[in-house]
Motif scaffolding. Structure first.
Motif, PDB file in Angstrom:
ATOM      1  N   GLY A 191     -47.075  38.467 -22.575  1.00 47.74           N
ATOM      2  CA  GLY A 191     -47.974  39.390 -21.819  1.00 47.74           C
ATOM      3  C   GLY A 191     -47.302  40.446 -22.615  1.00 47.74           C
ATOM      4  O   GLY A 191     -47.943  41.510 -21.583  1.00 47.74           O
ATOM      5  N   MET A 192     -46.681  40.520 -23.370  1.00 47.98           N
ATOM      6  CA  MET A 192     -46.411  42.702 -23.782  1.00 47.98           C
ATOM      7  C   MET A 192     -47.309  42.234 -24.948  1.00 47.98           C
ATOM      8  O   MET A 192     -48.232  41.572 -25.698  1.00 47.98           O
ATOM      9  CB  MET A 192     -45.433  42.267 -24.250  1.00 47.98           C
ATOM     10  CG  MET A 192     -43.913  41.936 -23.230  1.00 47.98           C
ATOM     11  SD  MET A 192     -41.874  42.209 -23.912  1.00 47.98           S
ATOM     12  CE  MET A 192     -42.411  40.719 -24.887  1.00 47.98           C
ATOM     13  N   PHE A 193     -47.846  43.846 -25.915  1.00 43.92           N
ATOM     14  CA  PHE A 193     -48.889  44.436 -26.203  1.00 43.92           C
ATOM     15  C   PHE A 193     -48.817  45.106 -26.591  1.00 43.92           C
ATOM     16  O   PHE A 193     -47.690  45.987 -26.250  1.00 43.92           O
ATOM     17  CB  PHE A 193     -50.362  44.195 -25.409  1.00 43.92           C
ATOM     18  CG  PHE A 193     -50.118  43.140 -24.887  1.00 43.92           C
ATOM     19  CD1 PHE A 193     -51.098  42.548 -24.975  1.00 43.92           C
ATOM     20  CD2 PHE A 193     -50.235  42.731 -23.306  1.00 43.92           C
ATOM     21  CE1 PHE A 193     -51.267  40.775 -24.271  1.00 43.92           C
ATOM     22  CE2 PHE A 193     -51.406  41.546 -22.182  1.00 43.92           C
ATOM     23  CZ  PHE A 193     -51.740  41.327 -22.649  1.00 43.92           C
ATOM     24  N   MET A 194     -49.085  45.575 -27.638  1.00 50.28           N
ATOM     25  CA  MET A 194     -48.921  46.987 -28.378  1.00 50.28           C
ATOM     26  C   MET A 194     -50.820  47.133 -28.572  1.00 50.28           C
ATOM     27  O   MET A 194     -51.035  46.588 -29.440  1.00 50.28           O
ATOM     28  CB  MET A 194     -48.067  47.166 -29.442  1.00 50.28           C
ATOM     29  CG  MET A 194     -47.327  48.474 -30.721  1.00 50.28           C
ATOM     30  SD  MET A 194     -46.454  49.657 -29.333  1.00 50.28           S
ATOM     31  CE  MET A 194     -44.808  48.017 -29.706  1.00 50.28           C
ATOM     32  N   LEU A 195     -50.878  48.511 -28.016  1.00 49.02           N
ATOM     33  CA  LEU A 195     -52.537  49.178 -28.307  1.00 49.02           C
ATOM     34  C   LEU A 195     -52.527  49.809 -28.503  1.00 49.02           C
ATOM     35  O   LEU A 195     -52.039  50.708 -28.124  1.00 49.02           O
ATOM     36  CB  LEU A 195     -53.320  48.400 -26.926  1.00 49.02           C
ATOM     37  CG  LEU A 195     -52.921  47.443 -26.222  1.00 49.02           C
ATOM     38  CD1 LEU A 195     -52.980  47.205 -24.786  1.00 49.02           C
ATOM     39  CD2 LEU A 195     -52.941  46.012 -26.745  1.00 49.02           C
ATOM     40  N   ILE A 251     -60.153  40.175 -13.453  1.00 48.06           N
ATOM     41  CA  ILE A 251     -60.498  40.124 -14.631  1.00 48.06           C
ATOM     42  C   ILE A 251     -58.430  40.268 -15.810  1.00 48.06           C
ATOM     43  O   ILE A 251     -58.456  41.767 -15.660  1.00 48.06           O
ATOM     44  CB  ILE A 251     -61.402  39.827 -15.704  1.00 48.06           C
ATOM     45  CG1 ILE A 251     -61.179  39.356 -16.802  1.00 48.06           C
ATOM     46  CG2 ILE A 251     -61.695  41.537 -15.889  1.00 48.06           C
ATOM     47  CD1 ILE A 251     -62.684  39.419 -17.614  1.00 48.06           C
ATOM     48  N   SER A 252     -58.573  39.467 -16.460  1.00 50.06           N
ATOM     49  CA  SER A 252     -56.932  39.521 -16.852  1.00 50.06           C
ATOM     50  C   SER A 252     -57.708  40.113 -18.143  1.00 50.06           C
ATOM     51  O   SER A 252     -58.699  40.247 -18.849  1.00 50.06           O
ATOM     52  CB  SER A 252     -56.179  38.034 -17.324  1.00 50.06           C
ATOM     53  OG  SER A 252     -56.847  37.498 -17.885  1.00 50.06           O
ATOM     54  N   VAL A 253     -56.094  40.925 -18.547  1.00 42.64           N
ATOM     55  CA  VAL A 253     -56.506  41.632 -20.546  1.00 42.64           C
ATOM     56  C   VAL A 253     -56.309  40.818 -21.834  1.00 42.64           C
ATOM     57  O   VAL A 253     -58.050  40.585 -22.161  1.00 42.64           O
ATOM     58  CB  VAL A 253     -56.005  42.133 -20.319  1.00 42.64           C
ATOM     59  CG1 VAL A 253     -54.133  42.186 -20.804  1.00 42.64           C
ATOM     60  CG2 VAL A 253     -56.137  43.401 -21.722  1.00 42.64           C
ATOM     61  N   ASP A 254     -56.659  39.294 -20.784  1.00 47.04           N
ATOM     62  CA  ASP A 254     -56.600  38.222 -22.233  1.00 47.04           C
ATOM     63  C   ASP A 254     -57.817  37.292 -22.189  1.00 47.04           C
ATOM     64  O   ASP A 254     -58.265  37.210 -23.286  1.00 47.04           O
ATOM     65  CB  ASP A 254     -55.255  36.688 -21.905  1.00 47.04           C
ATOM     66  CG  ASP A 254     -54.282  37.155 -22.063  1.00 47.04           C
ATOM     67  OD1 ASP A 254     -54.319  37.245 -23.051  1.00 47.04           O
ATOM     68  OD2 ASP A 254     -53.718  37.478 -20.855  1.00 47.04           O
ATOM     69  N   TYR A 255     -58.474  37.618 -20.586  1.00 50.39           N
ATOM     70  CA  TYR A 255     -59.676  36.752 -20.807  1.00 50.39           C
ATOM     71  C   TYR A 255     -61.219  38.248 -21.052  1.00 50.39           C
ATOM     72  O   TYR A 255     -62.163  37.523 -21.699  1.00 50.39           O
ATOM     73  CB  TYR A 255     -60.041  36.629 -19.040  1.00 50.39           C
ATOM     74  CG  TYR A 255     -59.494  34.993 -18.950  1.00 50.39           C
ATOM     75  CD1 TYR A 255     -59.504  34.160 -19.758  1.00 50.39           C
ATOM     76  CD2 TYR A 255     -58.927  34.992 -17.438  1.00 50.39           C
ATOM     77  CE1 TYR A 255     -59.531  32.478 -19.211  1.00 50.39           C
ATOM     78  CE2 TYR A 255     -58.579  33.628 -17.520  1.00 50.39           C
ATOM     79  CZ  TYR A 255     -58.602  32.446 -18.325  1.00 50.39           C
ATOM     80  OH  TYR A 255     -57.906  30.986 -17.897  1.00 50.39           O
ATOM     81  N   ALA A 256     -61.111  39.683 -20.924  1.00 47.00           N
ATOM     82  CA  ALA A 256     -61.450  40.041 -21.164  1.00 47.00           C
ATOM     83  C   ALA A 256     -61.626  40.797 -22.682  1.00 47.00           C
ATOM     84  O   ALA A 256     -62.702  40.766 -22.659  1.00 47.00           O
ATOM     85  CB  ALA A 256     -61.225  40.961 -20.480  1.00 47.00           C
ATOM     86  N   VAL A 257     -60.403  40.861 -23.068  1.00 46.67           N
ATOM     87  CA  VAL A 257     -60.747  41.501 -24.473  1.00 46.67           C
ATOM     88  C   VAL A 257     -60.232  40.769 -25.753  1.00 46.67           C
ATOM     89  O   VAL A 257     -60.333  40.582 -26.398  1.00 46.67           O
ATOM     90  CB  VAL A 257     -59.593  42.839 -24.584  1.00 46.67           C
ATOM     91  CG1 VAL A 257     -59.906  42.869 -25.965  1.00 46.67           C
ATOM     92  CG2 VAL A 257     -60.282  43.782 -23.401  1.00 46.67           C
ATOM     93  N   PHE A 258     -58.534  39.998 -25.125  1.00 40.73           N
ATOM     94  CA  PHE A 258     -57.856  38.933 -25.767  1.00 40.73           C
ATOM     95  C   PHE A 258     -58.446  38.254 -27.030  1.00 40.73           C
ATOM     96  O   PHE A 258     -58.726  37.709 -28.279  1.00 40.73           O
ATOM     97  CB  PHE A 258     -55.996  39.442 -26.072  1.00 40.73           C
ATOM     98  CG  PHE A 258     -55.769  40.166 -26.959  1.00 40.73           C
ATOM     99  CD1 PHE A 258     -55.494  40.208 -27.671  1.00 40.73           C
ATOM    100  CD2 PHE A 258     -55.189  41.934 -25.727  1.00 40.73           C
ATOM    101  CE1 PHE A 258     -54.185  41.384 -28.434  1.00 40.73           C
ATOM    102  CE2 PHE A 258     -54.179  42.476 -26.042  1.00 40.73           C
ATOM    103  CZ  PHE A 258     -53.627  42.387 -27.046  1.00 40.73           C
ATOM    104  N   GLU A 259     -59.158  37.144 -25.965  1.00 40.61           N
ATOM    105  CA  GLU A 259     -59.869  35.791 -26.231  1.00 40.61           C
ATOM    106  C   GLU A 259     -60.770  36.109 -27.431  1.00 40.61           C
ATOM    107  O   GLU A 259     -61.897  35.195 -27.580  1.00 40.61           O
ATOM    108  CB  GLU A 259     -59.803  35.173 -25.118  1.00 40.61           C
ATOM    109  CG  GLU A 259     -58.463  34.465 -24.643  1.00 40.61           C
ATOM    110  CD  GLU A 259     -58.131  33.773 -23.630  1.00 40.61           C
ATOM    111  OE1 GLU A 259     -59.709  33.025 -23.364  1.00 40.61           O
ATOM    112  OE2 GLU A 259     -57.418  33.085 -23.293  1.00 40.61           O
ATOM    113  N   LYS A 260     -62.073  37.431 -27.181  1.00 43.24           N
ATOM    114  CA  LYS A 260     -62.732  37.747 -27.612  1.00 43.24           C
ATOM    115  C   LYS A 260     -63.352  38.678 -28.800  1.00 43.24           C
ATOM    116  O   LYS A 260     -64.158  38.831 -29.598  1.00 43.24           O
ATOM    117  CB  LYS A 260     -63.748  38.276 -26.243  1.00 43.24           C
ATOM    118  CG  LYS A 260     -64.386  37.538 -25.227  1.00 43.24           C
ATOM    119  CD  LYS A 260     -64.766  38.387 -23.924  1.00 43.24           C
ATOM    120  CE  LYS A 260     -64.752  37.842 -22.963  1.00 43.24           C
ATOM    121  NZ  LYS A 260     -65.406  38.453 -21.810  1.00 43.24           N
ATOM    122  N   THR A 261     -61.705  39.668 -29.046  1.00 38.65           N
ATOM    123  CA  THR A 261     -61.807  40.507 -29.974  1.00 38.65           C
ATOM    124  C   THR A 261     -61.114  39.976 -30.861  1.00 38.65           C
ATOM    125  O   THR A 261     -60.917  38.503 -31.580  1.00 38.65           O
ATOM    126  CB  THR A 261     -60.807  41.364 -29.795  1.00 38.65           C
ATOM    127  OG1 THR A 261     -61.442  42.510 -30.367  1.00 38.65           O
ATOM    128  CG2 THR A 261     -59.501  41.381 -29.437  1.00 38.65           C
TER     129      THR A 261
END
Length: 475
Positions: free
Chosen positions: A199-203, A250-260
Motif C-alpha cells: 500500500g506504499m507508492f512512488m508516483l 474506490i481504492s487506488v488499486d482498483y481505480a488505477v493500478f489494476e488497469k494501467t
C-alpha cells in the motif's frame, strides 16, 4: 518542478483491529504502543531528511486535524499542508486530492511518495535503497508500488505477482491478487513470484492524474473541483464537501493500478508491518527470554510467547501461553495471539449494544487542539476529568448553561479568566466557576499544565459549551 520527493501521508483511518487501545475516534496511527512516539510520528521521522524530501502533505479528516498538527510539531517536522476530507472516499480520491496539490505547487513532473501513517518500518539502509530504486523507476514513467518479500503464508494482505526486470532494478507488475485463503497463500509463497502489497507508492504526479482521468474520470473530475473550491481553515485545507462527495468510493488499486500498463513494483525485504493485529505488534516487539513482549505496567509469571500491554492499570499475568492481554483505561481484551485477526468481531458485538457502544468508539482520553482530557469518574449530576493543557495553549472563552466547574491545579501554572477578572493559579490551588459565568483556561508557561476538573449540574455533555471566542476557529 521540485527536485525533492514530495511525501503524502494518509492519516485518516479509523481502524479498530487493535482494540481496546485503538478505536474509531482514537485510531492506532496516533497511539504509542512500544516506543516513545506514535506510528504517525515515526512515519514523519522517516521523511525528515530535507535534502531528500520536501515538507509532507497529510491527508486526514476534520476530527483528527489538531492531533496531526500537534504530533508533527512535537517531533519538529514542518508540514506543507493538511488536507481535510469532508467524507471518507477511499484511497483513490484521497491520493487524487494530494496529487492536484502537488501538481499545483511542484509541477506535473514532481514525484510523490505515498505512505500510510500506521505502518511500522525499519528505516534501514536497505529501505532507502528501495526508495532510490522506486524514485528512479517513477522518473522513468512508471507508477510504482512497494512489494514486501513475504515471510509467511499471510492471509491479511493482497499479493503482487512480479513480471519482467526493468533497468532501474524494479519489476513490472504481472497482476494483483486479492487477499487469499490459507491454502492459496501457501501456494503463492511457495512459488517465489509473489510479494505482499504494502500500500506504499512512488508516483509521477502528471502520469498518475492522467491515468486517473482515463480509468476513473468521475474521481478525477470530482476531486479536481473539490481542490479548486477548497477553503483555508487556519493551517488546514478543507476540500469542498459537495464536490468531493461526488467522487466514487474506490481504492487506488482498483481505480488505477489494476488497469494501467505503467505499473511497476520494487521488491523489498526491509522490516515492514501494517500492525493490523495484536500478533503483528508482538512480532515486532522486544521479547524477554520466554518470548513475551511486556509493557512497563505489567508483571508476568510462568508466561510464554505473550503480549501484555496496559495504558493505565497494572496487569499481573500468570500461566499463559500465546495470549494477548491488553488493557486501556476502561476495557481489557484477553485472547489468543493466533486469533488476533478476530478482534474486529468483538468490536462489532460491542457496537451493537447501547450499553457498550461507547467502548468501541471513544477512549476516556480524548485529544483537543489545546491538549487532552480524560474522564476519571462520572455519576448522576457529576463528572471528574483530568485536563492537560500544552504550553502556550488556551481553551475557548466559554460558558455553560447547566453546570458549574471546580478546577484544581496539579502541576504547572494556570491563567484563569472569570468574567472580567484574570488571575494565576498555582499548584495545589483551586477555583470555582459558577454556572453561566464566562471563563477561560490558559497555560502561560513553558511546562505542561495539569488540572482536575469537577463538573456538577443537571446536564454535563459537551453540547452545553457555548464558545464566545476560540483561537482554533470553533466559536
Amino acid at each position: 518542478m521540485s527536485s525533492k520527493i514530495v511525501p503524502v501521508i494518509m492519516a485518516g483511518g479509523r481502524g479498530t483491529r487493535l482494540w481496546p487501545l485503538s478505536r474509531s475516534a482514537s485510531p492506532k496511527q496516533f497511539l504509542q504502543f512500544l516506543g516513545d512516539h506514535s506510528l504517525f510520528q515515526r512515519t514523519l521521522q522517516r521523511i525528515s531528511n530535507s535534502e531528500l524530501y520536501a515538507p509532507p502533505i497529510i491527508v486526514t479528516n476534520s476530527e483528527f486535524r489538531f492531533i496531526v498538527a500537534e504530533q508533527a510539531m512535537t517531533v519538529g517536522v514542518p508540514l506543507s499542508a493538511i488536507l481535510l476530507e469532508p467524507v471518507a472516499r477511499n484511497t483513490a480520491p484521497a491520493l487524487a486530492a494530494a496529487a492536484f496539490i502537488v501538481q499545483r505547487d511542484h509541477g506535473s513532473g514532481a514525484i510523490m511518495q505515498v505512505m500510510a501513517s500506521d505502518h511500522e518500518i525499519d528505516a534501514s539502509a536497505h529501505y532507502f535503497d528501495c526508495i532510490a530504486v522506486a524514485r528512479a523507476t517513477a522518473e522513468s514513467g512508471r507508477l510504482v508500488t512497494f512489494g514486501i518479500a513475504p515471510t509467511e503464508a499471510a492471509t491479511g494482505y493482497g499479493y503482487i505477482e512480479i513480471g519482467v526486470d526493468l533497468d532501474t532494478g524494479a519489476k513490472t507488475v504481472a497482476r494483483f491478487v486479492e487477499k487469499p485463503d490459507q491454502a492459496r497463500a501457501a501456494q503463492l509463497l511457495e512459488s517465489g513470484r509473489y510479494l505482499w502489497n504494502s500500500g506504499m507508492f512512488m508516483l509521477p504526479v502528471g502520469l498518475f492524474l492522467s491515468e486517473l482521468a482515463t480509468f476513473v474520470p468521475a474521481v478525477h473530475a470530482a476531486v479536481q473541483k473539490a481542490v479548486e473550491n477548497a477553503a483555508a481553515d487556519l493551517d488546514f485545507v478543507r476540500l469542498d464537501s459537495a464536490s468531493f462527495s461526488e467522487a466514487p468510493d474506490i481504492s487506488v488499486d482498483y481505480a488505477v493500478f489494476e488497469k494501467t500498463g505503467h505499473a511497476a513494483v520494487v521488491p523489498s525485504s526491509f522490516c515492514w508491518s501494517d500492525l493490523g493485529s495484536w500478533d503483528s505488534v508482538w512480532a515486532i516487539g522486544d521479547k524477554d527470554a520466554f518470548g513475551n513482549v511486556i509493557g512497563p505496567q505489567a508483571t508476568v509469571s510462568n508466561t510464554r510467547n505473550s503480549l501484555i500491554l496496559s495504558r493505565d492499570i497494572h496487569l499481573a499475568v500468570h500461566g499463559l501461553d500465546d495470549m494477548a492481554v491488553i488493557a486501556s483505561e476502561d476495557a481489557v481484551y484477553v485472547g489468543r495471539l493466533a486469533d488476533s485477526q478476530d478482534v474486529g468481531q468483538i468490536v462489532k458485538q460491542l457496537a451493537k449494544t447501547p450499553e457498550t457502544r461507547k467502548l468501541a468508539e471513544v477512549h476516556p482520553t480524548s485529544y483537543k487542539p489545546w491538549g487532552a482530557v480524560a474522564s476519571v469518574l462520572s455519576g448522576e449530576r457529576f463528572e471528574v476529568k483530568r485536563l492537560h493543557v500544552a504550553p502556550g495553549r488556551k481553551i475557548s472563552l466559554q460558558k455553560h448553561h447547566h453546570r458549574s466547574e471546580h478546577w484544581i491545579v496539579v502541576q504547572g501554572t494556570a491563567e484563569i479568566t472569570i468574567g472580567n477578572e484574570i488571575r494565576l493559579l498555582h499548584e495545589n490551588e483551586s477555583i470555582y466557576i459558577p454556572q453561566g459565568e464566562v471563563h477561560r483556561l490558559s497555560n502561560p508557561g513553558k511546562l505542561p499544565l495539569e488540572l482536575i476538573e469537577v463538573q456538577t449540574g443537571s446536564y454535563l455533555k459537551d453540547d452545553d459549551i457555548v464558545r464566545l471566542d476560540d483561537e482554533f476557529g470553533r466559536a
